[in-house]
Design an enzyme around this catalytic site. Structure first.
Site, PDB file in Angstrom:
ATOM      1  N   ARG A 233      24.453  -8.839 -66.515  1.00  0.00           N
ATOM      2  CA  ARG A 233      23.631  -9.253 -67.544  1.00  0.00           C
ATOM      3  C   ARG A 233      22.018  -8.307 -66.637  1.00  0.00           C
ATOM      4  O   ARG A 233      21.827  -9.342 -65.178  1.00  0.00           O
ATOM      5  CB  ARG A 233      23.154 -10.045 -68.471  1.00  0.00           C
ATOM      6  CG  ARG A 233      23.549 -10.642 -69.949  1.00  0.00           C
ATOM      7  CD  ARG A 233      23.472  -9.779 -70.603  1.00  0.00           C
ATOM      8  NE  ARG A 233      24.586 -10.266 -71.842  1.00  0.00           N
ATOM      9  CZ  ARG A 233      25.637  -9.470 -71.932  1.00  0.00           C
ATOM     10  NH1 ARG A 233      25.733  -8.973 -71.461  1.00  0.00           N
ATOM     11  NH2 ARG A 233      26.229  -9.924 -72.877  1.00  0.00           N
ATOM     12  N   GLU A 262      16.697  -1.978 -72.415  1.00  0.00           N
ATOM     13  CA  GLU A 262      17.665  -1.423 -72.223  1.00  0.00           C
ATOM     14  C   GLU A 262      17.601  -0.589 -73.841  1.00  0.00           C
ATOM     15  O   GLU A 262      17.146  -1.452 -74.595  1.00  0.00           O
ATOM     16  CB  GLU A 262      19.356  -1.826 -71.726  1.00  0.00           C
ATOM     17  CG  GLU A 262      19.643  -1.618 -71.196  1.00  0.00           C
ATOM     18  CD  GLU A 262      21.256  -2.772 -71.285  1.00  0.00           C
ATOM     19  OE1 GLU A 262      21.836  -3.016 -72.257  1.00  0.00           O
ATOM     20  OE2 GLU A 262      21.943  -3.683 -70.442  1.00  0.00           O
ATOM     21  N   HIS A 281      25.017   0.817 -69.805  1.00  0.00           N
ATOM     22  CA  HIS A 281      26.164  -0.123 -70.296  1.00  0.00           C
ATOM     23  C   HIS A 281      27.732  -0.179 -70.707  1.00  0.00           C
ATOM     24  O   HIS A 281      27.560  -0.327 -72.392  1.00  0.00           O
ATOM     25  CB  HIS A 281      25.025  -1.222 -71.500  1.00  0.00           C
ATOM     26  CG  HIS A 281      25.052  -2.757 -71.605  1.00  0.00           C
ATOM     27  ND1 HIS A 281      24.541  -3.410 -71.752  1.00  0.00           N
ATOM     28  CD2 HIS A 281      26.953  -2.998 -71.483  1.00  0.00           C
ATOM     29  CE1 HIS A 281      24.711  -4.611 -72.196  1.00  0.00           C
ATOM     30  NE2 HIS A 281      25.476  -4.451 -72.147  1.00  0.00           N
TER      31      HIS A 281
END
Length: 316
Positions: A233, A262, A281
Site C-alpha cells: 500500500r 491512484e 498497481h
C-alpha cells in the site's frame, strides 16, 4: 436488481464470470470515479462490486447511496470500506478469495528491474545505444534482502530470496522470531534491517499503526545503493521523504506498484523521479486472479439474493 462493477479499467470483468446468470442489470464502470461523478453513476445500484481499495466507501458516501444493499470487495480485507457504517445502514459487506502469488511475483519483477536497471537498459537499446551509459547491476547471490512483514506474502518473497542465495532478514512490530527462523529468515530490529539490506520490500496491511512505517528517518538508515520495493500500500511509505531520498541519491532506487493516490496523477512527481520503476498497481492483475475475484463476486451476489450471504466482512 442493478449491479455496478467499479474500476474495470481493462474492460475485462464481463468475461471472467457469469454475470448474465444473475438476471440483473450490470454496469461495468471503466473509468475511476469519485465524489459526485461516482454517486451519479452508481446512486441507483442495489449492489456495488469494488476493486480492492481504490474507492473509499466512508460513512458520508454510503449515506449518498440509499439504494445500496450489498457491497462486495475483492479480497477479504478492505481498509477503504467503513464496514460499521455500512452495517448501520443495512448494507451487507462481502469479500472474495485472493491469490497470494501474483503480488509476490510482481515484487520480484520490480526488485530485479530496479537492481539491474532493466527499464533504462531497454530504453538504451531501443535508442541505438548499448552499455555505455548504464551502471553495473547488483548481484543477488550474497546480497541481503530485508522483508518488512512476514505474513503469507512476505514468506513467499523470502523463499525466493533464499533461492537466489540471499541472506534474508525480517521485521514487523509483532513478528514471532521462531516463525521467522522456521522459514530460514533472521529476525532483526527495523533499524538493523534497514542498515544491512541491499533491498527492502514491504508486505504489511495498511493501518494507523503501519502508515508511514518507512519515513525520512528510516530512509536515512538505508544504504545509498539499496533499493526499496513496495507492492503493498502506498501510504506505508512517506511519499515526500521518498522523493527527497531519490533526488538526493540517498538510496539506490525504488520499485513501486502502489501510491498514495491512484490512479497516479499525470503530473505527479514520482513519474519523473530518478532511479524508479513504476507499475500501475498490477500486483493482483493476473488472469487467474481476476477469475477468482469476479467469480466469487458473482457467487456473493447470488448467495445474498438467496438470503444466504457468504464471505461476510465484519467491522473491526
Amino acid at each position: 436488481m442493478r449491479i455496478a462493477v467499479l474500476d474495470d479499467h481493462q474492460h475485462v470483468a464481463a468475461s471472467y464470470a457469469d454475470w448474465e446468470g444473475l438476471g440483473a442489470e450490470v454496469d461495468f464502470v471503466h473509468e475511476h470515479l469519485l465524489g459526485d461523478a461516482l454517486v451519479d453513476r452508481i446512486g441507483g445500484a442495489d449492489v456495488v462490486v469494488a476493486m480492492r481499495e481504490r474507492t473509499p466507501f466512508d460513512a458520508a458516501l454510503l449515506e449518498r447511496l440509499p439504494a445500496l444493499r450489498l457491497l462486495v470487495t475483492t479480497g477479504m480485507k478492505n481498509a477503504s470500506i467503513d464496514v460499521a457504517a455500512a452495517h448501520a445502514r443495512g448494507v451487507t459487506v462481502c469479500g472474495t478469495r485472493s491469490l497470494p502469488g501474483p503480488a509476490a511475483e510482481l515484487t520480484w519483477a520490480l526488485l530485479l528491474a530496479t537492481m539491474r536497471s532493466v527499464p533504462a537498459a531497454d530504453r538504451a537499446v531501443r535508442a541505438g545505444g548499448w552499455q555505455d551509459d548504464l551502471l553495473p547491476g547488483t548481484d543477488l547471490a550474497g546480497a541481503t534482502l530485508g522483508v518488512i512483514g512476514l505474513g503469507r506474502l512476505g514468506q513467499r518473497v523470502a523463499r525466493v530470496g533464499l533461492a537466489f542465495e540471499m541472506e534474508v532478514l525480517a521485521w514487523s512490530q509483532h513478528l514471532d522470531p521462531e516463525v521467522a527462523r522456521s522459514h530460514g529468515v533472521e529476525p532483526v530490529s527495523q533499524e538493523e534491517l534497514l542498515r544491512r539490506s541491499d533491498a527492502v520490500t514491504l508486505h504489511l496491511r495498511l493501518s494507523e499503526r503501519t502508515r508511514g512505517v518507512v519515513g525520512a528517518a528510516e530512509l536515512e538508515l538505508m544504504r545509498p545503493t539499496a533499493v526499496l520495493v513496495n507492492t503493498s500500500r502506498g501510504p506505508l511509505v512517506d511519499q515526500s521523504a521518498l522523493l527527497s531520498a531519490l533526488h538526493a541519491g540517498a538510496i539506490g532506487g525504488a520499485g513501486l506498484d502502489v501510491y498514495d493516490e491512484e490512479p497516479l496523477p499525470v503530473d505527479h512527481p514520482l513519474r519523473s523521479a530518478p532511479r524508479t520503476v513504476l507499475t500501475p498497481h498490477l500486483g493482483y492483475v493476473t488472469d487467474e486472479g481476476y477469475r477468482l475475484f469476479y467469480g466469487d463476486a458473482v457467487d456473493d451476489v447470488a448467495a445474498w439474493a438467496a438470503g444466504e450471504p457468504v464471505r461476510l466482512l465484519e467491522a473491526e
